[in-house]
Design a protein around this motif. Structure first.
Motif, PDB file in Angstrom:
ATOM      1  N   ILE A  19       0.847  -1.184   0.000  1.00  0.00           N
ATOM      2  CA  ILE A  19       0.000   0.000   0.000  1.00  0.00           C
ATOM      3  C   ILE A  19       0.884   1.236   0.000  1.00  0.00           C
ATOM      4  N   ASP A  20       0.267   2.376  -0.294  1.00  0.00           N
ATOM      5  CA  ASP A  20       0.918   3.668  -0.099  1.00  0.00           C
ATOM      6  C   ASP A  20       0.438   4.173   1.258  1.00  0.00           C
ATOM      7  N   PHE A  21       1.224   3.921   2.279  1.00  0.00           N
ATOM      8  CA  PHE A  21       0.792   4.187   3.658  1.00  0.00           C
ATOM      9  C   PHE A  21       0.432   5.647   3.867  1.00  0.00           C
ATOM     10  N   LEU A  22       1.268   6.557   3.385  1.00  0.00           N
ATOM     11  CA  LEU A  22       1.028   7.985   3.606  1.00  0.00           C
ATOM     12  C   LEU A  22      -0.247   8.442   2.909  1.00  0.00           C
ATOM     13  N   GLN A  23      -0.541   7.857   1.746  1.00  0.00           N
ATOM     14  CA  GLN A  23      -1.764   8.211   1.042  1.00  0.00           C
ATOM     15  C   GLN A  23      -2.984   7.597   1.723  1.00  0.00           C
ATOM     16  N   TYR A  24      -2.874   6.317   2.070  1.00  0.00           N
ATOM     17  CA  TYR A  24      -4.012   5.612   2.662  1.00  0.00           C
ATOM     18  C   TYR A  24      -4.422   6.242   3.996  1.00  0.00           C
ATOM     19  N   TYR A  25      -3.441   6.641   4.794  1.00  0.00           N
ATOM     20  CA  TYR A  25      -3.725   7.202   6.116  1.00  0.00           C
ATOM     21  C   TYR A  25      -3.549   8.723   6.140  1.00  0.00           C
ATOM     22  N   GLN A  26      -3.741   9.357   5.009  1.00  0.00           N
ATOM     23  CA  GLN A  26      -3.505  10.792   4.906  1.00  0.00           C
ATOM     24  C   GLN A  26      -4.291  11.584   5.945  1.00  0.00           C
ATOM     25  N   GLU A  27      -5.584  11.285   6.102  1.00  0.00           N
ATOM     26  CA  GLU A  27      -6.418  12.041   7.037  1.00  0.00           C
ATOM     27  C   GLU A  27      -5.990  11.776   8.476  1.00  0.00           C
ATOM     28  N   ALA A  28      -5.740  10.521   8.813  1.00  0.00           N
ATOM     29  CA  ALA A  28      -5.347  10.185  10.183  1.00  0.00           C
ATOM     30  C   ALA A  28      -4.021  10.837  10.543  1.00  0.00           C
ATOM     31  N   ILE A  29      -3.075  10.795   9.610  1.00  0.00           N
ATOM     32  CA  ILE A  29      -1.762  11.400   9.865  1.00  0.00           C
ATOM     33  C   ILE A  29      -1.900  12.909  10.046  1.00  0.00           C
ATOM     34  N   ALA A  30      -2.693  13.545   9.184  1.00  0.00           N
ATOM     35  CA  ALA A  30      -2.864  14.998   9.264  1.00  0.00           C
ATOM     36  C   ALA A  30      -3.520  15.395  10.585  1.00  0.00           C
ATOM     37  N   PHE A  31      -4.566  14.674  10.975  1.00  0.00           N
ATOM     38  CA  PHE A  31      -5.277  15.010  12.213  1.00  0.00           C
ATOM     39  C   PHE A  31      -4.382  14.825  13.427  1.00  0.00           C
ATOM     40  N   CYS A  32      -3.714  13.672  13.513  1.00  0.00           N
ATOM     41  CA  CYS A  32      -2.897  13.379  14.700  1.00  0.00           C
ATOM     42  C   CYS A  32      -1.664  14.275  14.770  1.00  0.00           C
ATOM     43  N   THR A  33      -1.141  14.668  13.616  1.00  0.00           N
ATOM     44  CA  THR A  33      -0.013  15.604  13.601  1.00  0.00           C
ATOM     45  C   THR A  33      -0.453  16.980  14.077  1.00  0.00           C
ATOM     46  N   GLU A  34      -1.629  17.407  13.611  1.00  0.00           N
ATOM     47  CA  GLU A  34      -2.168  18.711  14.015  1.00  0.00           C
ATOM     48  C   GLU A  34      -2.427  18.766  15.512  1.00  0.00           C
ATOM     49  N   GLN A  35      -2.866  17.625  16.089  1.00  0.00           N
ATOM     50  CA  GLN A  35      -3.123  17.555  17.528  1.00  0.00           C
ATOM     51  C   GLN A  35      -1.837  17.464  18.344  1.00  0.00           C
ATOM     52  N   GLY A  36      -0.720  17.230  17.664  1.00  0.00           N
ATOM     53  CA  GLY A  36       0.552  17.074  18.359  1.00  0.00           C
ATOM     54  C   GLY A  36       0.743  15.692  18.956  1.00  0.00           C
ATOM     55  N   TRP A  37      -0.003  14.702  18.440  1.00  0.00           N
ATOM     56  CA  TRP A  37       0.050  13.350  18.988  1.00  0.00           C
ATOM     57  C   TRP A  37       1.138  12.488  18.337  1.00  0.00           C
ATOM     58  N   ILE A  38       1.435  12.749  17.074  1.00  0.00           N
ATOM     59  CA  ILE A  38       2.454  11.964  16.378  1.00  0.00           C
ATOM     60  C   ILE A  38       3.424  12.910  15.672  1.00  0.00           C
ATOM     61  N   ARG A  39       4.587  12.379  15.325  1.00  0.00           N
ATOM     62  CA  ARG A  39       5.574  13.140  14.547  1.00  0.00           C
ATOM     63  C   ARG A  39       6.127  12.229  13.464  1.00  0.00           C
ATOM     64  N   LYS A  40       6.481  12.820  12.341  1.00  0.00           N
ATOM     65  CA  LYS A  40       7.121  12.070  11.259  1.00  0.00           C
ATOM     66  C   LYS A  40       8.568  12.491  11.191  1.00  0.00           C
ATOM     67  N   ASP A  41       9.457  11.516  11.288  1.00  0.00           N
ATOM     68  CA  ASP A  41      10.891  11.773  11.265  1.00  0.00           C
ATOM     69  C   ASP A  41      11.500  10.875  10.203  1.00  0.00           C
TER      70      ASP A  41
END
Length: 387
Positions: free
Chosen positions: A334-356
Motif C-alpha cells: 500500500i501507499d501508507f502515507l496516502q491511505y492514512y492521509q487524514e489520520a496522519i494529518a489530524f494526529c499531527t495537528e493535535q501534536g500526537w504523532i511526529r514524522k521523522d
C-alpha cells in the motif's frame, strides 16, 4: 523473528487486579499439567509450520513460574530442550515473584539457560501491596532483588504499577526511587487498568474503589519518564524502559506483530496469519491431552490483510521508535502515507504523532492518548483483497 511462550498458570493466590488466567494449585495438579505441557510441546514440534524453526526468544510467564519446585522446574526445562531449538545467544526470559524465587532456584534457572528474569514487585509500599493482594512484603522484594544481583545475572527487569487505589504521587515517587536504587537494566511500569471480572472491577462497579484522579495518574506517568531518563533508562515502549541493549526482545516480537507459538492453558499463538488460543481452564487443558492427545482450541482466527495492518500499526505505535513507512508499504503493498492521509494529518495537528524521515511515532503528548491515536489508524476491510 519467532518467539516461544509457555504459560504456567499457578499462583499462591489471586491478586485483586489480575486479569490473566491463573489459579491456586497443588503439587499433583502441577505434575499433571507439566505432563500435558510435555505432550503439547511434542505435538507442536511435529507441526509442519515449525519444521526447521530455530526460535529467537523464550518467555516463561504466568501466573507465577517461580512457584514451581526445583524438580518441577527441571521437568519444564527438559521438555523445552527436548522439543525446540534456539539461536545461540537467544533471549530466554522467565517471570518470578518475590518470596517464591529463592537463591537455589535462581542458580538452577541460570544453569538451565534462562538469561533474563522479570520480577513482579508492583510496589514497595506495604499498604499498597496489601491492597493489591500481593503475597510478598516489601522486604522480601528487596531481598530477592539482592539475590538476583548477587547471582551475577546481568539482564533482569522489575514490574511496577501506578494508578492504584489509595496511591499518591508521593507513594509512586518513593517506589520509583527505591526501584532505581537497585540499578535495574529494565523496568516495566504499568498504569492500572481495572477489568470488570476482577475483584477490583467488582469493587469499582459498587462504588467502593477510589482511584487516583486522571490528572494525578498522568503526573505519575510523567514522573516515571523523568526519573527513568535521569537514571539512564530509555523509554522504548509506552510502559517499558531499559538501558540500551536490555530491551525485551520477546515483547518486541509482539509489538512488531511477528510470529510466536504459545504453549499451555490460555496461551495464544500467531503462526502463518493463524491466531489461536488454548482453553483457559487447567483441567480441560489436561484432559484434552490425556484423553484426546490434541489441543483444546478456544479461539481461532485467520487474519486478513486489513486486520494484520491495523494490528501492526497499533502495536508498532506503542514503541517509541514507531513504525516504518517503507516497511509497511512493502509488507502490505500500500501507499501508507496516502491511505492514512487524514489520520496522519489530524494526529499531527493535535501534536500526537511526529514524522521523522521514514518513521512515524507518538510524541510525548501522544503517549498518554495512545488509544485515541490507534483508533484513527484502523483500516477498512473493504479496501483490501481478502482472498
Amino acid at each position: 523473528m519467532i518467539g516461544l511462550y509457555l504459560h504456567i498458570p499457578f499462583c499462591q493466590s489471586k491478586c485483586q487486579y489480575c486479569d490473566f488466567y491463573s489459579i491456586p494449585t497443588c503439587r499433583t495438579q502441577r505434575e499433571r499439567y507439566l505432563s500435558a505441557l510435555a505432550e503439547e510441546a511434542a505435538w507442536y514440534a511435529r507441526d509442519q509450520r515449525l519444521q526447521g524453526v530455530v526460535f529467537d526468544t523464550l518467555f516463561i510467564g504466568g501466573g507465577t513460574p517461580s512457584i514451581l519446585e526445583t524438580a518441577e522446574l527441571e521437568r519444564l526445562f527438559d521438555l523445552i530442550e527436548q522439543n525446540f531449538s534456539f539461536h545461540q545467544g537467544a533471549e530466554k526470559s522467565m517471570e518470578a515473584n518475590p518470596g517464591s524465587l529463592t537463591p537455589k532456584k535462581i542458580s538452577l534457572i541460570r544453569r538451565r539457560g534462562i538469561n533474563r528474569l522479570s520480577l513482579g514487585v508492583q510496589s514497595f509500599q506495604p499498604h499498597l501491596l496489601q491492597a493489591m493482594g500481593r503475597c510478598h512484603t516489601a522486604e522480601e522484594a528487596e531481598q530477592t532483588i539482592l539475590d538476583l544481583k548477587n547471582s551475577g545475572l546481568q539482564n533482569w527487569s522489575m514490574d511496577l504499577i501506578y494508578g492504584l487505589p489509595g496511591q499518591t504521587l508521593a507513594d509512586w515517587r518513593e517506589t520509583l526511587n527505591k526501584a532505581l536504587q537497585f540499578q535495574p537494566p529494565h523496568l516495566s511500569l504499568y498504569n492500572l487498568i481495572v477489568e470488570e471480572q476482577t475483584p477490583f472491577g467488582r469493587l469499582l462497579a459498587e462504588g467502593k474503589l477510589q482511584l487516583p484522579e486522571e490528572e494525578e495518574q498522568l503526573q505519575m506517568m510523567q514522573l516515571a519518564a523523568i526519573l527513568t531518563e535521569k537514571a539512564g533508562l530509555q523509554q522504548y515502549e509506552i510502559s517499558n524502559f531499559a538501558v540500551p541493549g536490555a530491551e525485551c526482545q520477546h515483547n518486541l516480537i509482539y509489538w512488531h506483530n511477528q510470529t510466536y507459538l504459545g504453549l499451555g492453558a490460555a496461551a495464544f499463538s500467531y503462526l502463518d496469519k493463524h491466531r489461536f488460543s488454548h482453553v483457559a481452564d487447567v483441567e480441560r487443558y489436561i484432559r484434552a491431552w490425556q484423553q484426546y492427545h490434541q489441543p483444546c482450541i478456544a479461539e481461532n482466527e485467520y487474519t486478513t490483510r486489513a486486520i494484520e495492518l491495523g494490528e501492526t500499526v497499533m502495536l508498532g505505535l506503542r514503541t517509541l521508535q514507531g513504525i516504518s513507512v517503507s516497511e509497511l508499504n512493502h509488507r502490505f503493498q500500500i501507499d501508507f502515507l496516502q491511505y492514512y492521509q487524514e489520520a496522519i494529518a489530524f494526529c499531527t495537528e493535535q501534536g500526537w504523532i511526529r514524522k521523522d524521515g521514514d518513521r512515524i511515532a507518538l510524541t510525548s503528548r501522544g503517549i498518554p492518548l495512545g488509544n485515541q491515536v490507534f483508533l484513527r489508524f484502523l483500516p477498512d476491510e473493504k479496501d483490501f483483497d481478502l482472498s
